[in-house]
Write an enzyme that holds these catalytic residues in place. Structure first.
Site, PDB file in Angstrom:
ATOM      1  N   ASP A 238      17.540   1.833  -1.504  1.00 47.82           N
ATOM      2  CA  ASP A 238      16.908   1.718  -0.184  1.00 47.82           C
ATOM      3  C   ASP A 238      17.884   2.205   0.890  1.00 47.82           C
ATOM      4  O   ASP A 238      18.907   1.565   1.148  1.00 47.82           O
ATOM      5  CB  ASP A 238      16.502   0.259   0.068  1.00 47.82           C
ATOM      6  CG  ASP A 238      15.659   0.128   1.323  1.00 47.82           C
ATOM      7  OD1 ASP A 238      16.131   0.548   2.407  1.00 47.82           O
ATOM      8  OD2 ASP A 238      14.532  -0.380   1.233  1.00 47.82           O
TER       9      ASP A 238
ATOM     10  N   THR B 270       0.822  -1.222   0.000  1.00 39.98           N
ATOM     11  CA  THR B 270       0.000   0.000   0.000  1.00 39.98           C
ATOM     12  C   THR B 270       0.852   1.267   0.000  1.00 39.98           C
ATOM     13  O   THR B 270       0.344   2.349  -0.301  1.00 39.98           O
ATOM     14  CB  THR B 270      -0.876   0.039   1.261  1.00 39.98           C
ATOM     15  OG1 THR B 270      -0.005   0.141   2.413  1.00 39.98           O
ATOM     16  CG2 THR B 270      -1.738  -1.208   1.384  1.00 39.98           C
TER      17      THR B 270
ATOM     18  N   ASP C  38      18.537  -0.305   3.854  1.00 40.97           N
ATOM     19  CA  ASP C  38      19.342  -1.457   3.444  1.00 40.97           C
ATOM     20  C   ASP C  38      20.790  -1.047   3.184  1.00 40.97           C
ATOM     21  O   ASP C  38      21.726  -1.770   3.560  1.00 40.97           O
ATOM     22  CB  ASP C  38      18.758  -2.093   2.179  1.00 40.97           C
ATOM     23  CG  ASP C  38      17.518  -2.927   2.483  1.00 40.97           C
ATOM     24  OD1 ASP C  38      17.281  -3.230   3.666  1.00 40.97           O
ATOM     25  OD2 ASP C  38      16.790  -3.249   1.535  1.00 40.97           O
TER      26      ASP C  38
HETATM   27  C1  PRP Z   1      11.908   4.375   4.063  1.00 44.86           C
HETATM   28  C2  PRP Z   1      12.480   5.728   4.420  1.00 44.86           C
HETATM   29  C3  PRP Z   1      11.262   6.468   4.910  1.00 44.86           C
HETATM   30  C4  PRP Z   1      10.181   5.931   4.029  1.00 44.86           C
HETATM   31  C5  PRP Z   1       9.910   6.936   2.960  1.00 44.86           C
HETATM   32  O1  PRP Z   1      11.719   3.608   5.193  1.00 44.86           O
HETATM   33  O2  PRP Z   1      13.507   5.658   5.353  1.00 44.86           O
HETATM   34  O3  PRP Z   1      10.979   6.241   6.277  1.00 44.86           O
HETATM   35  O4  PRP Z   1      10.677   4.713   3.447  1.00 44.86           O
HETATM   36  O5  PRP Z   1       8.836   6.560   2.200  1.00 44.86           O
HETATM   37  P1  PRP Z   1       7.478   7.362   2.160  1.00 44.86           P
HETATM   38  O6  PRP Z   1       7.832   8.804   2.001  1.00 44.86           O
HETATM   39  O7  PRP Z   1       6.791   6.791   0.940  1.00 44.86           O
HETATM   40  O8  PRP Z   1       6.720   7.079   3.421  1.00 44.86           O
HETATM   41  P2  PRP Z   1      11.266   2.065   5.115  1.00 44.86           P
HETATM   42  O9  PRP Z   1       9.792   1.940   5.167  1.00 44.86           O
HETATM   43  O10 PRP Z   1      11.949   1.424   3.935  1.00 44.86           O
HETATM   44  O11 PRP Z   1      11.778   1.478   6.473  1.00 44.86           O
HETATM   45  P3  PRP Z   1      13.274   1.243   7.002  1.00 44.86           P
HETATM   46  O12 PRP Z   1      13.874   2.601   7.253  1.00 44.86           O
HETATM   47  O13 PRP Z   1      13.031   0.491   8.241  1.00 44.86           O
HETATM   48  O14 PRP Z   1      14.044   0.464   5.965  1.00 44.86           O
HETATM   49  N1  URA Z   2      12.687   4.538   0.879  1.00 49.10           N
HETATM   50  C1  URA Z   2      13.968   4.377   0.457  1.00 49.10           C
HETATM   51  O1  URA Z   2      14.817   3.922   1.226  1.00 49.10           O
HETATM   52  N2  URA Z   2      14.279   4.735  -0.800  1.00 49.10           N
HETATM   53  C2  URA Z   2      13.374   5.238  -1.655  1.00 49.10           C
HETATM   54  O2  URA Z   2      13.741   5.557  -2.795  1.00 49.10           O
HETATM   55  C3  URA Z   2      12.059   5.380  -1.215  1.00 49.10           C
HETATM   56  C4  URA Z   2      11.735   5.037   0.066  1.00 49.10           C
END
Ligand code: PRP
Ligand code: URA
Length: 208
Positions: free
Chosen positions: A199, A107, A202
């Site tokens: 990411d 989503t 990651d």
């Molecule tokens: C990533 C990033 C933000 C989010 C951004 O986190 O660090 O928190 O996605 O996306 P958005 O603007 O569409 O909400 P992620 O959900 O990958 O989690 P993580 O940091 O635990 O890897």
């Molecule tokens: N979260 C990430 O880490 N990278 C992106 O490009 C978008 C969301």
């Protein structure tokens, strides 16, 4: 775009280019996130309020200043964690409050999983930290949390934003300034920022 501040600093541009590079390994990636965060925080805090404070040098008494506001650093777990250290070194008396959110992969909506804020706010200004502002869902949700907590001055500090994420923030929270290293072109079909850096979680933590 009002209230959006992409950094004009050449050091930020230089470090961001190395950060984007797919060959940059996690150790260097974390170092670059830490350094870019500190440079962006320097810009984001240019309007912090101070109070006068007298100081005695070895030669004379003179007028100085000290920070008036209690600052909170609010990393969004997990990728925001890497932005804390560099900023904390600049303002060691800041409090750090973690907010745990992840994006549901289907989503793209944020799912909150960690929040240990006490009932009453303990800071008057906060910097929300997350390297990536993609759809903006995580950012909007975190600002909602901070506003409900009672923080009146909120700033969002990210490394890269998509125009879609900026638009979402400006619609929901036009009062929150956004400080960035760069604004990229767009989101791809699975919500990743293009050209972006991949990411951010990651790449910092060596997962994925
Ligand atoms: C990533 C990033 C933000 C989010 C951004 O986190 O660090 O928190 O996605 O996306 P958005 O603007 O569409 O909400 P992620 O959900 O990958 O989690 P993580 O940091 O635990 O890897
Ligand atoms: N979260 C990430 O880490 N990278 C992106 O490009 C978008 C969301």
């Amino acid at each position: 775009m009002s209230n959006v501040y992409p950094s004009p600093h050449p050091l930020v541009a230089h470090k961001l280019t190395r950060l984007r590079d797919k060959n940059t390994q996690p150790k260097k990636f974390r170092e670059l996130v830490r350094e870019i965060a500190a440079l962006l925080a320097y810009e984001a805090t240019a309007d912090l309020k101070t109070v006068p404070r007298q100081v005695e040098t070895p030669l004379a008494v003179t007028r100085g200043a000290e920070l008036k506001e209690k600052i909170g650093l609010v990393p969004i777990l997990r990728a925001g964690l890497g932005m804390v250290e560099g900023i904390w070194e600049l303002m060691p008396s800041a409090e750090v409050w973690h907010i745990g959110l992840y994006r549901d992969e289907q989503t793209l909506k944020p799912v909150e999983y960690y929040n240990k804020l006490p009932i009453e706010p303990t800071v008057s200004v906060c910097l929300i930290l997350d390297p990536m502002l993609a759809t903006g869902g995580s950012a909007v949700a975190t600002v909602n949390v901070m506003k409900r907590w009672g923080v009146t001055r909120i700033k969002f500090v990210a490394v890269i934003a998509a125009p879609e994420g900026i638009a979402a923030m400006q619609k929901a929270h036009p009062d929150v300034p956004i400080h960035l290293a760069a604004i990229d072109e767009r989101l791809n079909e699975i919500g990743y920022i293009l050209p972006g850096l991949g990411d951010a979680g990651d790449r910092q933590f060596g997962t994925g």
